[in-house]
Design a protein around this motif. Sequence first.
Motif, PDB file in Angstrom:
ATOM      1  N   ARG A 178     -43.533 -34.449  90.224  1.00 52.29           N
ATOM      2  CA  ARG A 178     -44.281 -35.435  89.431  1.00 52.29           C
ATOM      3  C   ARG A 178     -43.402 -36.627  89.049  1.00 52.29           C
ATOM      4  O   ARG A 178     -43.885 -37.751  88.935  1.00 52.29           O
ATOM      5  CB  ARG A 178     -44.866 -34.786  88.164  1.00 52.29           C
ATOM      6  CG  ARG A 178     -45.989 -33.782  88.461  1.00 52.29           C
ATOM      7  CD  ARG A 178     -46.580 -33.226  87.160  1.00 52.29           C
ATOM      8  NE  ARG A 178     -47.121 -34.294  86.336  1.00 52.29           N
ATOM      9  CZ  ARG A 178     -48.371 -34.752  86.436  1.00 52.29           C
ATOM     10  NH1 ARG A 178     -49.200 -34.202  87.288  1.00 52.29           N
ATOM     11  NH2 ARG A 178     -48.768 -35.725  85.666  1.00 52.29           N
ATOM     12  N   MET A 232     -43.189 -38.886  92.095  1.00 48.83           N
ATOM     13  CA  MET A 232     -44.427 -39.666  92.248  1.00 48.83           C
ATOM     14  C   MET A 232     -44.634 -40.651  91.097  1.00 48.83           C
ATOM     15  O   MET A 232     -45.603 -41.414  91.099  1.00 48.83           O
ATOM     16  CB  MET A 232     -45.650 -38.733  92.266  1.00 48.83           C
ATOM     17  CG  MET A 232     -46.010 -38.077  93.581  1.00 48.83           C
ATOM     18  SD  MET A 232     -45.983 -39.131  95.032  1.00 48.83           S
ATOM     19  CE  MET A 232     -47.538 -40.029  94.903  1.00 48.83           C
ATOM     20  N   LEU A 253     -45.669 -39.860  88.264  1.00 49.64           N
ATOM     21  CA  LEU A 253     -46.809 -39.411  87.469  1.00 49.64           C
ATOM     22  C   LEU A 253     -46.338 -39.017  86.076  1.00 49.64           C
ATOM     23  O   LEU A 253     -47.022 -39.228  85.080  1.00 49.64           O
ATOM     24  CB  LEU A 253     -47.493 -38.219  88.148  1.00 49.64           C
ATOM     25  CG  LEU A 253     -48.189 -38.556  89.465  1.00 49.64           C
ATOM     26  CD1 LEU A 253     -48.391 -37.313  90.315  1.00 49.64           C
ATOM     27  CD2 LEU A 253     -49.519 -39.242  89.200  1.00 49.64           C
ATOM     28  N   PRO A 304     -47.799 -44.738  90.240  1.00 57.67           N
ATOM     29  CA  PRO A 304     -48.011 -43.762  91.320  1.00 57.67           C
ATOM     30  C   PRO A 304     -48.602 -44.370  92.597  1.00 57.67           C
ATOM     31  O   PRO A 304     -48.183 -44.020  93.696  1.00 57.67           O
ATOM     32  CB  PRO A 304     -48.984 -42.761  90.683  1.00 57.67           C
ATOM     33  CG  PRO A 304     -48.691 -42.821  89.231  1.00 57.67           C
ATOM     34  CD  PRO A 304     -48.317 -44.251  88.959  1.00 57.67           C
ATOM     35  N   HIS A 305     -49.567 -45.290  92.454  1.00 58.02           N
ATOM     36  CA  HIS A 305     -50.180 -45.822  93.678  1.00 58.02           C
ATOM     37  C   HIS A 305     -49.178 -46.625  94.499  1.00 58.02           C
ATOM     38  O   HIS A 305     -49.268 -46.672  95.719  1.00 58.02           O
ATOM     39  CB  HIS A 305     -51.450 -46.634  93.388  1.00 58.02           C
ATOM     40  CG  HIS A 305     -51.274 -47.735  92.396  1.00 58.02           C
ATOM     41  ND1 HIS A 305     -51.525 -47.570  91.056  1.00 58.02           N
ATOM     42  CD2 HIS A 305     -50.859 -49.011  92.550  1.00 58.02           C
ATOM     43  CE1 HIS A 305     -51.284 -48.707  90.427  1.00 58.02           C
ATOM     44  NE2 HIS A 305     -50.876 -49.589  91.309  1.00 58.02           N
ATOM     45  N   ARG A 348     -47.016 -44.139  96.436  1.00 59.13           N
ATOM     46  CA  ARG A 348     -47.731 -43.707  97.639  1.00 59.13           C
ATOM     47  C   ARG A 348     -47.607 -44.758  98.739  1.00 59.13           C
ATOM     48  O   ARG A 348     -47.405 -44.443  99.905  1.00 59.13           O
ATOM     49  CB  ARG A 348     -49.210 -43.466  97.289  1.00 59.13           C
ATOM     50  CG  ARG A 348     -50.101 -43.109  98.478  1.00 59.13           C
ATOM     51  CD  ARG A 348     -49.756 -41.756  99.073  1.00 59.13           C
ATOM     52  NE  ARG A 348     -50.430 -41.495 100.345  1.00 59.13           N
ATOM     53  CZ  ARG A 348     -49.923 -41.783 101.536  1.00 59.13           C
ATOM     54  NH1 ARG A 348     -48.737 -42.361 101.642  1.00 59.13           N
ATOM     55  NH2 ARG A 348     -50.597 -41.513 102.643  1.00 59.13           N
ATOM     56  N   ARG A 349     -47.694 -46.006  98.352  1.00 60.19           N
ATOM     57  CA  ARG A 349     -47.618 -47.082  99.351  1.00 60.19           C
ATOM     58  C   ARG A 349     -46.225 -47.215  99.947  1.00 60.19           C
ATOM     59  O   ARG A 349     -46.046 -47.834 100.990  1.00 60.19           O
ATOM     60  CB  ARG A 349     -48.064 -48.414  98.739  1.00 60.19           C
ATOM     61  CG  ARG A 349     -49.570 -48.414  98.446  1.00 60.19           C
ATOM     62  CD  ARG A 349     -50.001 -49.645  97.674  1.00 60.19           C
ATOM     63  NE  ARG A 349     -51.346 -49.457  97.103  1.00 60.19           N
ATOM     64  CZ  ARG A 349     -51.887 -50.271  96.203  1.00 60.19           C
ATOM     65  NH1 ARG A 349     -51.216 -51.318  95.768  1.00 60.19           N
ATOM     66  NH2 ARG A 349     -53.099 -50.021  95.741  1.00 60.19           N
ATOM     67  N   TRP A 386     -48.349 -36.855  98.145  1.00 60.61           N
ATOM     68  CA  TRP A 386     -48.239 -35.693  97.265  1.00 60.61           C
ATOM     69  C   TRP A 386     -49.420 -34.754  97.456  1.00 60.61           C
ATOM     70  O   TRP A 386     -50.575 -35.185  97.394  1.00 60.61           O
ATOM     71  CB  TRP A 386     -48.213 -36.216  95.829  1.00 60.61           C
ATOM     72  CG  TRP A 386     -48.175 -35.251  94.695  1.00 60.61           C
ATOM     73  CD1 TRP A 386     -47.236 -34.293  94.447  1.00 60.61           C
ATOM     74  CD2 TRP A 386     -49.095 -35.198  93.592  1.00 60.61           C
ATOM     75  NE1 TRP A 386     -47.509 -33.655  93.261  1.00 60.61           N
ATOM     76  CE2 TRP A 386     -48.652 -34.181  92.717  1.00 60.61           C
ATOM     77  CE3 TRP A 386     -50.252 -35.910  93.258  1.00 60.61           C
ATOM     78  CZ2 TRP A 386     -49.321 -33.872  91.542  1.00 60.61           C
ATOM     79  CZ3 TRP A 386     -50.913 -35.596  92.091  1.00 60.61           C
ATOM     80  CH2 TRP A 386     -50.455 -34.587  91.233  1.00 60.61           C
ATOM     81  N   PRO A 426     -50.790 -31.753  95.518  1.00 61.78           N
ATOM     82  CA  PRO A 426     -50.491 -31.130  94.223  1.00 61.78           C
ATOM     83  C   PRO A 426     -50.772 -29.635  94.194  1.00 61.78           C
ATOM     84  O   PRO A 426     -51.484 -29.106  95.054  1.00 61.78           O
ATOM     85  CB  PRO A 426     -51.423 -31.857  93.273  1.00 61.78           C
ATOM     86  CG  PRO A 426     -52.572 -32.253  94.105  1.00 61.78           C
ATOM     87  CD  PRO A 426     -52.032 -32.528  95.473  1.00 61.78           C
ATOM     88  N   ARG A 428     -56.350 -29.813  94.053  1.00 61.32           N
ATOM     89  CA  ARG A 428     -57.050 -30.940  93.433  1.00 61.32           C
ATOM     90  C   ARG A 428     -57.831 -31.813  94.418  1.00 61.32           C
ATOM     91  O   ARG A 428     -57.728 -33.041  94.388  1.00 61.32           O
ATOM     92  CB  ARG A 428     -56.069 -31.767  92.600  1.00 61.32           C
ATOM     93  CG  ARG A 428     -55.713 -31.027  91.315  1.00 61.32           C
ATOM     94  CD  ARG A 428     -54.527 -31.606  90.613  1.00 61.32           C
ATOM     95  NE  ARG A 428     -54.791 -32.896  89.998  1.00 61.32           N
ATOM     96  CZ  ARG A 428     -53.915 -33.516  89.221  1.00 61.32           C
ATOM     97  NH1 ARG A 428     -52.741 -32.965  88.962  1.00 61.32           N
ATOM     98  NH2 ARG A 428     -54.193 -34.679  88.688  1.00 61.32           N
ATOM     99  N   VAL A 429     -58.592 -31.152  95.273  1.00 64.14           N
ATOM    100  CA  VAL A 429     -59.515 -31.929  96.103  1.00 64.14           C
ATOM    101  C   VAL A 429     -60.664 -32.379  95.198  1.00 64.14           C
ATOM    102  O   VAL A 429     -60.872 -31.815  94.130  1.00 64.14           O
ATOM    103  CB  VAL A 429     -60.058 -31.097  97.285  1.00 64.14           C
ATOM    104  CG1 VAL A 429     -58.933 -30.724  98.224  1.00 64.14           C
ATOM    105  CG2 VAL A 429     -60.797 -29.855  96.807  1.00 64.14           C
ATOM    106  N   ALA A 459     -59.187 -41.341 100.682  1.00 64.75           N
ATOM    107  CA  ALA A 459     -57.733 -41.349 100.829  1.00 64.75           C
ATOM    108  C   ALA A 459     -57.278 -42.352 101.880  1.00 64.75           C
ATOM    109  O   ALA A 459     -56.179 -42.898 101.789  1.00 64.75           O
ATOM    110  CB  ALA A 459     -57.248 -39.947 101.197  1.00 64.75           C
ATOM    111  N   ARG A 491     -55.709 -34.976 103.475  1.00 60.29           N
ATOM    112  CA  ARG A 491     -55.881 -36.139 102.608  1.00 60.29           C
ATOM    113  C   ARG A 491     -54.564 -36.877 102.397  1.00 60.29           C
ATOM    114  O   ARG A 491     -54.530 -38.097 102.231  1.00 60.29           O
ATOM    115  CB  ARG A 491     -56.441 -35.647 101.270  1.00 60.29           C
ATOM    116  CG  ARG A 491     -56.808 -36.707 100.299  1.00 60.29           C
ATOM    117  CD  ARG A 491     -57.388 -36.107  99.045  1.00 60.29           C
ATOM    118  NE  ARG A 491     -56.427 -35.268  98.336  1.00 60.29           N
ATOM    119  CZ  ARG A 491     -56.673 -34.660  97.175  1.00 60.29           C
ATOM    120  NH1 ARG A 491     -57.844 -34.800  96.614  1.00 60.29           N
ATOM    121  NH2 ARG A 491     -55.765 -33.921  96.582  1.00 60.29           N
TER     122      ARG A 491
END
Lengths: 237, 292
Positions: free
Chosen positions: A48, A51, A53, A73-74, A77-78, A83, A85, A89-90, A103, A148
Motif C-alpha cells: 500500500r 501504491m 494508498l 495512486p492513479h 499506476r500510470r 496492484w 489487492p 476487490r473486483v 481498467a 484487470r
Amino acid sequence: MSELLSVDGIDTYYGESHVLFDVSMSVDSGEVVALVGRNGAGKTTTLRSVMCLTPAAEGTIEMDGEEIQDLDPHDVRRRGISWVPEERRVFGGLTVAENLRLAARGGEDDRTTQIERVYERFPRLDERRDQHAGTMSGGEQQMLAIARALVGPETDLLLLDEPSEGLAPQIVEDVADIIRELNDEGVTVLLVEQNAEMALGLADRAYVIETGEVVHESPADELLNDREAMETYLGVR
Amino acid sequence: MLAEFSSVLRATMLGVQLGMTLALVAAGLTLIFGMLDVINFAHGSLYMIGGYLGVTVASQFGSFWLALLIAPLAVGVVGAAIEVFGLRALYGRNPLYHILLTFGIAIMVQGLVVEIWGGQSLRIEAPEMLSGTVSVGPVQYPVYWLFVLAISTVLIAAVWLMIDRSDLGILMRASAHDTEMVDALGIDVSKVFTGVFVFGAILAGIAGVLLGASRSVSPGMGFGVIIEAFVIVVIGGLGSFKGAVYGALLVGLVTAYGALIAPSVTDIFLFAMMAVVLMVRPNGLFGATEAA
C-alpha cells in the motif's frame, strides 16, 4: 539486471499506529521477489505504501529511478505499477467485461485489443464476459483481479497481495502458473504471501518482514531450505 | 362517475409529472451519496438557486428557454465551488462534518436568497407556446405541465441509459463500490467526484427552473424539496439511482392522490410510506444489493 523498484527506509503509519519501521528493499527488472512474514507483519502495508494508498511518512520509493512516494495512486499506476489487492476487490456489481473496460481506460493502446488479449490468456473470463463479477468463484475473481491489473497503462511491475488466499490447492497451482507465465513475458513481480512455500517456490529472492521490519533477505531457495529460518520467521516446520 | 375518473386521471398525470421532476433532484442526492459518501443537505439549495436564477434570467432577457439553459449551468458552477473548496477537504472524515458543512451552506444560501430576491414568492414566466391547456380524455391539462413531464422523463431516461451503458456509468458504479480501487487502476477519482457533484447540481438546477414556472419560487423551497428528496432516497435505497427514480414516482403519486383524498395530511402519507418501506426493507427498495 537493473533496479526497477527501490524502497529506501520507509516508515508508514495508520493514523497513530506505526506499522513500518525503516523498511528497505529493491526489485530488479525481470525478477519475482517474495515478501513473506506472519499475519500483521506489514506485508500489505508495504504494498500500500508503494501504491501511495497509505503513503510513507519517511523515506523514499523510486520506480525506474524516479521518486514516486508523493504521487497519488492513479499516478503510481500510470508509472507502470499495478496492484492486485488482498481479497481481490473486483467490482462485484459490474460484469467481467465492465470490470475490464473500466481498467483499460487509462491505457494508450486500443482498449478492445488489450481486452481481447487478456481474454485469450484467461479463457474462463472469456466465457463469463457478461456475468456479474460478484457471483463468480474465488478463483475466477482472482483471475479477473489479475486480468484487470494487466490492462490499462503498461504494467512493468505487478504487486500481488495474497493471491492464493482462500483458494483450493488446484487453483493455487493455476495462479502460480499464471504468475510464472507473466514473469516469462517480462513482467516483474513483487509477491506478498502467507503461503510462504508457494511464494518461495516462485520467487528469485525473498524478504522476510516481522513486526514492520525487514529481518531477512536472501535468494528464495536458500530461505526455503533454511529450516531454522523458516520456523523462526514463518512458523513453518 | 365520469367526474371521479377524470380527477383520478388528472391526479395520476400530476403525480407522474411531479415524480419525474423530483427524480431530477433525488438522482443527484443519491448519486452524490453513493459515490462521495456525503449526505448533501445543500442539494435543496442548489434546486432553489436554479429557481431564482431562472427568475432573474427569464425576466432580464424575457426568455424562459434562456433561463432553462443558463440557470442550471450556473448552478453547476456553484456545485463545483462547493465540492472543490468545501467538501474536498472533508472526504473520509466523520459524516458529521459533511452534514455540518452542507447544512451550513443551506442556511447561508437561504439567507442570501432573501437578501437578494426578497422574501416573497416569485414566478418564472412560462413561454407563450406552452400556455393554455390541452384535453387528455376528459381532462383539461396545462400544456406546460405536459412539457415538464416530457422533459423530465427524457432527462431521467438519458441519465439511466448513461449509468447503465456508458463508460462513464461504469466508472460511476465502480467508484460507488470501491473508490480506492478505482484510483489504483489509474483513474483520477477526485475529478470523478467533482464531475458527479456538478452533474447532480445541474439536474437540481433544471428541476428548479421547471418547477419555478409551475409552482413558485420562494426562500423555503430549498428545505421543502430536500425533505421530499430524502424521503425518496430512503425509500429507493441510499445510493441507488434506480431506487431514486421509482421512489420519486411513488412519492409523486402519493402526493397527488393524497391531495385528492385528504389534502391536509399528504405529508403524513409520505412518512407513513417511508416507515413501512423501512420496516419491510431496511435498505430501501433498491439499497445495498446494487451499486448504483
